[in-house]
Design an enzyme around this catalytic site. Structure first.
Site, PDB file in Angstrom:
ATOM      1  N   ASP A   1       4.109 -10.685   5.894  1.00  0.00           N
ATOM      2  CA  ASP A   1       3.067  -9.975   5.172  1.00  0.00           C
ATOM      3  C   ASP A   1       3.751  -8.986   4.228  1.00  0.00           C
ATOM      4  OD1 ASP A   1       0.509  -8.952   4.507  1.00  0.00           O
ATOM      5  OD2 ASP A   1       0.774  -7.354   5.966  1.00  0.00           O
ATOM      6  N   LYS A   2       3.017  -8.459   3.265  1.00  0.00           N
ATOM      7  CA  LYS A   2       3.594  -7.477   2.342  1.00  0.00           C
ATOM      8  C   LYS A   2       3.195  -6.053   2.691  1.00  0.00           C
ATOM      9  CE  LYS A   2       1.723  -6.285  -1.443  1.00  0.00           C
ATOM     10  NZ  LYS A   2       1.751  -4.824  -1.317  1.00  0.00           N
ATOM     11  N   THR A   3       1.898  -5.770   2.565  1.00  0.00           N
ATOM     12  CA  THR A   3       1.428  -4.397   2.724  1.00  0.00           C
ATOM     13  C   THR A   3       1.615  -3.941   4.162  1.00  0.00           C
ATOM     14  OG1 THR A   3      -0.225  -4.830   1.021  1.00  0.00           O
ATOM     15  CG2 THR A   3      -0.522  -2.863   2.372  1.00  0.00           C
TER      16      THR A   3
ATOM     17  N   ARG B   1      -3.092 -13.423  -2.653  1.00  0.00           N
ATOM     18  CA  ARG B   1      -4.532 -13.540  -2.436  1.00  0.00           C
ATOM     19  C   ARG B   1      -4.877 -14.631  -1.424  1.00  0.00           C
ATOM     20  NH1 ARG B   1      -7.214  -9.219  -2.644  1.00  0.00           N
ATOM     21  NH2 ARG B   1      -7.466  -8.233  -4.682  1.00  0.00           N
TER      22      ARG B   1
ATOM     23  N   ASP C   1      -2.742  -9.405  -1.300  1.00  0.00           N
ATOM     24  CA  ASP C   1      -2.761  -8.621  -2.529  1.00  0.00           C
ATOM     25  C   ASP C   1      -2.712  -9.514  -3.759  1.00  0.00           C
ATOM     26  OD1 ASP C   1      -3.201  -5.965  -2.257  1.00  0.00           O
ATOM     27  OD2 ASP C   1      -1.135  -5.463  -1.775  1.00  0.00           O
TER      28      ASP C   1
ATOM     29  N   GLU D   1      -4.060   3.759  -9.016  1.00  0.00           N
ATOM     30  CA  GLU D   1      -4.886   4.722  -9.740  1.00  0.00           C
ATOM     31  C   GLU D   1      -4.804   6.093  -9.096  1.00  0.00           C
ATOM     32  OE1 GLU D   1      -8.928   3.479 -10.481  1.00  0.00           O
ATOM     33  OE2 GLU D   1      -8.261   3.040 -12.515  1.00  0.00           O
TER      34      GLU D   1
END
Length: 1165
Positions: free
Chosen positions: A392-394, A788, A676, A496
């Site tokens: 996984d990444k996050t 995704r 993501d 953001e």
């Protein structure tokens, strides 16, 4: 507790009527009860025993037990088999029961959670398992969503509510959901009690990002989408309350549809041992047949002459029947060729290895006080054979923390820290961070290291002011002020949040917003801008814009987005500035930062009025609304003026690049499977050195149809083949596709490639007619990134590699969205991070940081595999040597029946390769051990046999009685196998000495005890040979025989190993020799130079952002925010990559060669 719903026929569509349980029950929808356990009190014993007797060895020992219960053929007491068999079955059953108890406990905890259900117009507390489809339930802030709900109303304006979906997709940023307008006013229970709308929607499925349905109410119909749904596993945030209609419950929810089944995991060594047990049993039957035939012949030819002295047993009337009974007797006598102690010993070794992992202080995270944990004891040696890692990444590779790192404003780059001489400072030389004390609204957690940017602000640089003004206005962030001066931002993407926080600290503080205004404090002065339009972000536009009117009446468009998009939309007058900014973007991208370009454009009042009217008409268009809006957005976002660029660091976990580099050197392929967006994953790929600018090409597959995906994969393969042919000067390859082992010419290509594929493209690529093409292309690439992807797609990718590559796979993740992948892989690793403990609970091993993975595999995995292989080789050798002595005796008795240290394992990752190739224990090694055992048994029997033929005692009496012979052979056997295990020991400790030589001492103690007066007096029928051991071992001839047997058995082994070490050393031998030389010379290690990467531009804008926030803001559907935790990160480039050369063994599959393959040699340990 009510029983969970049984399996039902698949649905074509679902009909749900609110507040109508009787109507909905006729469809027999699943209840909200979930069940992940395997057993209950009634089924545990039969089901567990059935599972255990699927093990060939357990069935084998049960068969032996049955034979031993037959008096006519039993040559050993039945308790010698039943006691260890029952012990093994009991230990395994207790372990399985314990595991299932915790599953029951977890199920009960979830099923018994309380929820407020609207029943007969009254809210009642009900357990989750009693919630039914069609019920209306009330959720309150910070509560988990009990089932998949259609949002009806909430405490927020316009029926909005905010959720966190970390359990579903691993993303910790806030998401917004909205009730349809017709139900958003149903805010009290009396109105909801009268709601009788009916929903017709899609059947249960695993698509997290899609939902289609229609609400029929009051003779009207209203379309429903995923934006109206609250999925089970989400958490309600920043919303006081909301009401929802249950659409899917329990196993039908999308969370459970994405949960993989709990699978029983077995190692390749277990599977091999099952095969070997069958072979050995066949060998045992052959020996029994040979000895039975010999018995029948002997009884017929010779035994009849000794009927007076050796009469046949009762019921035996012929030599043939005597041979038949002898066959079964020898099956029992020779069963030690596969003793049950083998399986007990294997489990004890695995348990010890598990404790070594748990006790490893170098895998302990002091910050979180979390040690590594081996949650299973059955997979340790498999850790030494991993070929593919799916990550996984996050939260696994990254900390999901975004840091404003650098920026370029009007051609000037800010963010590089300089020392007193004006040179770029290195790590560890940073001065104090910039002092933001002048700003009372600054976020104290924000840090920046270049004071020149703040100086430009204070000096009134108009470009810098406009730069931060854009950051404070062009966003969809929501602000919440809990007390005076305490601002909390909640951003839909962490990018953001980082940008708005940076503007806040540099004096441009976003304070509040309404649907039509934005209030900013610019250097202490409050200014309110009129918000005219938000041109929202989406994956195609890769940018967002706002149009605002300043207090002076000036209309300006502010835009931020991907560099590849915005630089094409600038006014030609910006060319010189664009060139300089592009250089800065390349520099930032080379450091793995996520880049973003900022621009603005002044609009004439008349043009804006005309454009705004066209925008209003397009927004209300019944058809092609999105296309018409996109055209208008594209029209106004042209001829913009460049302001600069930002660079954000997605903070990696410590040691990730180094870990990936080392694992790659160990020939382990790493695939990243993330929920993501593509830009996020690609940037992280560069940051952690999976992707580099030295790669020949990075293929991006984004097709939306089967044909598009197949064409993109085909083009990628053609490019790789063309490049390979040009490099190899026409060298021909042969392609072969085997069902047992997928091999391809592509895996031998020259050059380094990477593959990036989106979730919608992956869905097509995983279809049965394209999965092989996808796998061939992916396996030819050095790095693979899937973006995704849903939790189920993660599991499908892992299953695809397991199916065709027949390689050991490992999946690692930290969130509930990784559970399916973790369960599917051969080995599942959970990281105890910020997304709960679901991944840890489903895993086989767990720790707190990704960097510990290299130690788990290269040290503990390699050692576990090495030790287990040595043990099995020695065990089969020892047992064949022992058992075959009985076989040879049958012909003369009438047929009566260390390694290198852990630092070197990390320094030389190639030492890991023998486990991947399964070189240390396979069928070949097994037969070598068997041959050595048979050779040893021949010498141990026939040397004493030859000596005893003419040997005499000291008093002149004949020495050759079979009990003295048995003592001599048994003693020779124990000494030989003890010396053999001493030769197999690579590193001696006090524990080794104690158990090896202690075993020898224990043997003599038991031997003398069995021939003692005491046991004879207690058990005269079983221990009849009093004093035999003492008398036999008192003879010098016996000890000379034992010494001769030991030398003859051991010397060939010593000679072979000496010559092999001298003439053909293995990699581990070379490493050990190098270690000895280093110790003698005390040389210092050379420091490796680190080289940074300079590369192409990449944009990382709004990687977790969703389309639709701008429209919500402009409609007055306000959102609230929370704070973001920010910290700095210093990336360390990894060492260079080297090419790994392998030479696969085995004839069942062939791997295509390469021009350099002739020089490639397999390295073994």
């Amino acid at each position: 507790m009510e029983r969970c719903a049984a399996r039902r026929a698949p649905e074509e569509e679902r009909r749900v009527r609110a507040n109508a349980r009787e109507y909905n029950e006729k469809f027999q929808y699943a209840s909200n009860c979930i069940k992940t356990s395997k057993y209950n009190i009634i089924t545990f014993l039969p089901v567990n025993l059935f599972e255990q007797f699927q093990e060939v060895a357990n069935t084998y020992f049960l068969f032996l037990l049955i034979l031993q219960l037959i008096p006519q053929i039993s040559s050993l007491s039945w308790f010698t088999t039943i006691v260890p068999l029952v012990l093994v079955l009991t230990i395994t059953a207790v372990k399985d029961a314990t595991d299932d108890y915790f599953r029951h406990k977890s199920d009960n905890q979830v099923n018994n959670r309380q929820s407020q259900v609207l029943i007969s117009g009254v809210l009642r507390q009900e357990q989750w398992m009693n919630v039914r489809v069609g019920d209306i339930i009330k959720l309150e802030n910070n509560q988990f969503v009990a089932a998949d709900l259609l949002l009806l109303s909430s405490s927020e304006p316009h029926g909005l509510c905010y959720i966190e979906t970390a359990e579903l997709d691993g993303e910790t940023n806030m998401k917004v959901r909205q009730a349809i307008p017709v139900t958003s006013e149903l805010g009290d229970t009396s109105k909801l009690a009268g709601f009788d709308g009916e929903v017709i929607c899609e059947p249960p499925n695993n698509k997290l990002d899609k939902f289609g349905g229609t609400l029929y109410w009051k003779e009207n119909k209203y379309p429903l989408s995923n934006q109206n749904m609250l999925l089970r596993g989400c958490v309600l945030r920043n919303t006081e309350w909301c009401f929802g209609l249950v659409i899917f419950a329990g196993p039908d929810t999308k969370l459970m549809q994405n949960s993989g089944r709990t699978k029983f995991k077995r190692t390749s060594i277990d599977r091999l041992m099952n095969t070997l047990v069958l072979w050995i049993f066949g060998f045992l039957v052959c020996m029994g047949v040979i000895l039975a035939i010999g018995n029948a012949i002997w009884e017929h030819e010779v035994g009849v002459c000794f009927q007076i002295y050796l009469p046949w047993d009762e019921g035996v009337h012929s030599a043939f029947f005597s041979g038949f009974l002898s066959f079964w007797s020898y099956i029992i006598i020779l069963n030690t060729v596969v003793p049950i102690s083998l399986y007990v010993s294997v489990e004890v070794i695995r348990l010890g290895h598990s404790y070594f992992i748990n006790w490893d202080k170098k895998m302990y995270c002091a910050k979180r006080r979390t040690p590594a944990e081996a949650r299973t004891t059955t997979l340790n040696e498999e850790l030494g054979q991993v070929e593919y890692i799916f990550s996984d990444k996050t939260g696994t590779l990254t900390q999901n923390i975004m840091v404003f790192s650098k920026c370029s404003v009007n051609g000037h780059s800010y963010g590089d820290v300089q020392d007193m001489l004006g040179h770029k400072a290195e790590l560890g030389e940073r001065p104090e961070p910039v002092d933001f004390s002048f700003n009372p609204l600054a976020d104290p957690r924000f840090q920046f290291w270049d004071p020149s940017l703040l100086e430009a602000i204070k000096l009134g640089d108009p470009h810098v002011h406009e730069f931060f003004r854009l950051l404070s206005l062009c966003h969809t962030v929501m602000s919440e002020e809990k007390s005076e001066g305490e601002l909390y931002y909640k951003a839909q993407s962490p990018d953001e949040g980082a940008l708005v926080t940076a503007a806040r600290n540099f004096g441009f503080v976003f304070r509040s917003r309404t649907p039509k205004t934005i209030t900013v404090h610019e250097l202490g002065r409050a200014i309110t801008y009129q918000l005219l339009a938000i041109l929202d972000f989406n994956n195609i536009r890769k940018r967002m814009s706002v149009i605002v009117r300043s207090p002076e009446g000036k209309i300006r468009l502010y835009c931020k987005g991907a560099d590849t998009i915005l630089l094409e939309r600038l006014h030609p007058v910006n060319q010189d500035l664009t060139n300089v900014t592009t250089d800065h973007l390349n520099e930032y991208a080379g450091e793995g930062l996520r880049t973003l370009v900022l621009a603005y454009k002044d609009l004439e009042e008349s043009y804006y009025e005309e454009w705004s009217e066209r925008l209003r008409r397009a927004s209300s268009a019944p058809e092609a609304r999105e296309d018409r809006l996109a055209q208008l957005y594209d029209e106004v976002e042209h001829d913009m003026m460049l302001l600069g660029a930002t660079a954000i660091e997605d903070k990696l976990q410590q040691g990730v690049p180094e870990t990936i580099a080392i694992l790659t050197l160990a020939n382990i392929k790493i695939w990243v499977l993330t929920g993501d967006k593509q830009e996020t994953a690609v940037n992280i790929g560069y940051s952690c050195k999976m992707l580099t600018d030295d790669m020949t090409e990075v293929f991006v597959v984004t097709g939306h149809t089967v044909l598009e995906v197949r064409e993109e994969l085909r083009k990628a393969r053609e490019k790789m083949m063309d490049a390979s042919r040009s490099i190899s000067n026409g060298f021909s390859y042969q392609e072969k596709l085997s069902s047992s082992k997928l091999t391809s010419v592509l895996e031998a290509i020259a050059g380094e490639y990477a593959l990036v594929i989106n979730g919608h493209s992956l869905a097509h690529a995983l279809e049965a007619d394209m999965e092989v093409e996808f796998l061939e292309t992916a396996c030819a690439c050095k790095a693979v990134i899937c973006c995704r992807v849903t939790p189920l797609q993660k599991a499908q990718v892992v299953e695809l590699v397991k199916k065709y590559k027949k390689a050991v796979t490992l999946a690692i993740g930290d969130g509930a969205n990784d559970v399916s992948m973790i369960k599917t892989a051969h080995i599942g690793v959970g990281i105890s991070g910020q997304e709960g403990i679901q991944a840890v609970l489903a895993s086989d091993y767990s720790f707190s940081q990704f960097k510990f993975l290299q130690r788990l595999l290269l040290v503990h995995g390699r050692w576990s595999y090495l030790r287990m292989c040595k043990f099995l080789c020695y065990f089969f050798y020892k047992n064949f040597a022992f058992t075959m002595v009985h076989f040879w005796f049958g012909f003369f008795c009438g047929f009566s029946a260390q390694d290198v240290p852990e630092q070197r394992s990390m320094e030389y990752p190639k030492l890991y390769e023998p486990g991947q190739l399964n070189l240390l224990f396979n069928k070949r090694e097994f037969f070598i051990c068997i041959a050595q055992g048979i050779y040893t048994s021949v010498l141990m029997f026939f040397i004493p046999y030859g000596v005893f033929a003419d040997a005499t005692r000291d008093d002149g009496a004949q020495l050759a009685d079979y009990q003295s012979f048995a003592v001599t052979v048994a003693t020779s056997l124990v000494i030989v196998v003890s010396v053999q295990i001493g030769l197999d020991t690579g590193f001696w400790t006090a524990i080794n000495h104690f158990f090896i030589w202690g075993s020898l001492a224990t043997y003599f103690a038991i031997l003398f005890a069995m021939h003692s007066d005491g046991l004879f007096q207690m058990f005269p029928n079983q221990f009849r040979f009093v004093g035999n051991a003492q008398n036999t071992l008192a003879q010098p001839t016996v000890w000379l025989t034992i010494a001769l047997t030991t030398v003859v058995c051991i010397m060939p082994v010593v000679a072979f190993r000496f010559l092999k070490l001298d003439l053909k050393p293995e990699l581990s031998d070379t490493v050990r020799y190098t270690q000895l030389v280093r110790k003698k010379q005390k040389t210092q290690h050379r420091c490796m130079r680190r080289a940074g990467r300079v590369g192409s531009r990449r944009s990382g804008y709004a990687f977790s952002h969703q389309e639709g926030f701008g429209e919500l803001i402009m409609s007055g559907k306000n959102m609230r925010l929370s704070s973001l935790a920010l910290s700095s990160f210093s990336a360390r480039p990894s060492a260079g990559w080297i090419e790994t050369l392998r030479k696969k063994k085995g004839s069942d599959s062939s791997t295509a060669g390469s021009p350099s393959s002739a020089a490639s040699k397999t390295l073994k340990v």
